[in-house]
Design an enzyme around this catalytic site. Structure first.
Site, mmCIF file in Angstrom:
data_model
loop_
_atom_site.group_PDB
_atom_site.id
_atom_site.type_symbol
_atom_site.label_atom_id
_atom_site.label_comp_id
_atom_site.label_asym_id
_atom_site.label_seq_id
_atom_site.Cartn_x
_atom_site.Cartn_y
_atom_site.Cartn_z
ATOM 1 C CB THR A 11 13.951 37.836 5.712
ATOM 2 O OG1 THR A 11 15.364 37.944 5.496
ATOM 3 C CG2 THR A 11 13.670 37.463 7.156
ATOM 4 C CB SER A 14 8.619 40.027 -1.681
ATOM 5 O OG SER A 14 9.824 40.686 -1.996
ATOM 6 C CB ILE A 19 18.644 36.553 -3.597
ATOM 7 C CG1 ILE A 19 19.558 36.988 -4.745
ATOM 8 C CG2 ILE A 19 19.399 35.614 -2.658
ATOM 9 C CD1 ILE A 19 20.776 37.781 -4.314
ATOM 10 N N GLY A 20 15.814 35.869 -2.282
ATOM 11 C CA GLY A 20 15.059 35.218 -1.220
ATOM 12 C C GLY A 20 14.154 34.119 -1.743
ATOM 13 C CB SER A 161 26.301 44.537 -1.306
ATOM 14 O OG SER A 161 26.189 44.708 -2.692
ATOM 15 C CE1 TYR A 174 21.324 46.745 -0.574
ATOM 16 C CE2 TYR A 174 23.415 47.154 -1.673
ATOM 17 C CZ TYR A 174 22.404 46.290 -1.313
ATOM 18 O OH TYR A 174 22.469 44.970 -1.682
#
Length: 266
Positions: A11, A14, A19-20, A161, A174
């Site tokens: 996931t 984009s 990182i993805g 994180s 977040y």
């Protein structure tokens, strides 16, 4: 590392600087099949993309996948039906999935004064609820004898994180949701270990994905012994370590891959 023949859902794929994206590219390079998810409208909302990057020929060319090894879906993980839809697409396309990498996140620059119920709910839905539902759908499709259809042990990798190492008072929704994923690594590991699935969590440290200001880039760079931020590909390297068969006994752990980040240096 013998990863060829495995199939992963990744996931958060984009943006080419994300990182993805780096994780998906590294796994494809290693001979894996990848079913990727992204949600470009969030990038556009954050000022980090035009919202149509995944449709460009350059995006797919840089990933290096082919029709036989790669697929991509634009899915909003705030939708509670999206996790099941994504896993269904992956199994329809590739037959089985033995690896789940959850690199997506809703970024949220809300301090205490700006905090709202709507933003808290949205961050929870994207960062935590969807992750739990994705793990559930992955586990449901994984064979109960402890091996996937390709004979591979199962792997789940979450992303947290640095909220467990220092405060993040400017990003409260977040930080709260990433903290939840951090704590869930142990619980999900216990829930899935008897099925032959390991669950671990990566904290990639300060990673240059294009979001930081020049001032912040310089400040954080001084606090890193190498004098620079980590790269998305280095985060992908940490993921690859956890996928290797030699990491079969590593589960329920949080890997802090921060390159010696010294938070007290400014």
């Amino acid at each position: 590392m013998a990863l060829a023949g495995r199939t992963a859902v990744v996931t958060g794929v984009s943006r080419r600087r994300g990182i993805g994206f780096a994780v998906a590219r590294r796994l494809l390079d290693a001979g894996m099949r990848v079913c990727a998810q992204g949600w470009s409208p969030h990038d556009a909302e954050m000022g980090l993309g035009s919202g149509d990057e995944t449709a460009s020929p350059e995006f797919r060319a840089e990933l290096g996948g082919t029709e036989e090894t790669f697929s991509h879906s634009e899915l909003d993980l705030a939708d509670p039906e999206a996790p099941a839809r994504l896993l269904s697409r992956a199994t329809e396309r590739f037959g089985s999935v033995d690896t789940l990498i959850l690199a997506h996140a809703r970024s949220s620059d809300f301090d205490l004064d700006a905090l709202s119920a709507a933003e808290l709910d949205l961050c929870w839905a994207v960062n935590v609820r969807s992750s739990l539902l994705l793990v559930r759908e992955f586990a449901r499709r994984y064979r109960e004898d402890g091996k996937g259809e390709g004979g591979h042990d199962g792997r789940v990798v979450l992303f947290t994180s640095g909220q467990h190492l220092a405060p993040m008072s400017g990003e409260i929704p977040y930080a709260a949701t990433k903290g939840a994923l951090h704590q869930l690594a142990s619980t999900l590991s216990d829930a899935l270990v008897e099925r032959g699935i390991t669950v671990n969590c990566v904290n990639p440290g300060p990673t240059d994905t294009g979001w930081a200001t020049e001032e912040l880039t310089a400040s954080v760079g001084r606090a890193l012994p190498r004098g620079r931020w980590n790269t998305p590909d280095e985060a992908a390297g940490a993921v690859e370590l956890l996928l290797d068969e030699r990491a079969a006994t590593v589960t329920g752990q949080v890997l802090d891959a921060e390159a010696g980040f010294r938070r007290w240096v400014r």
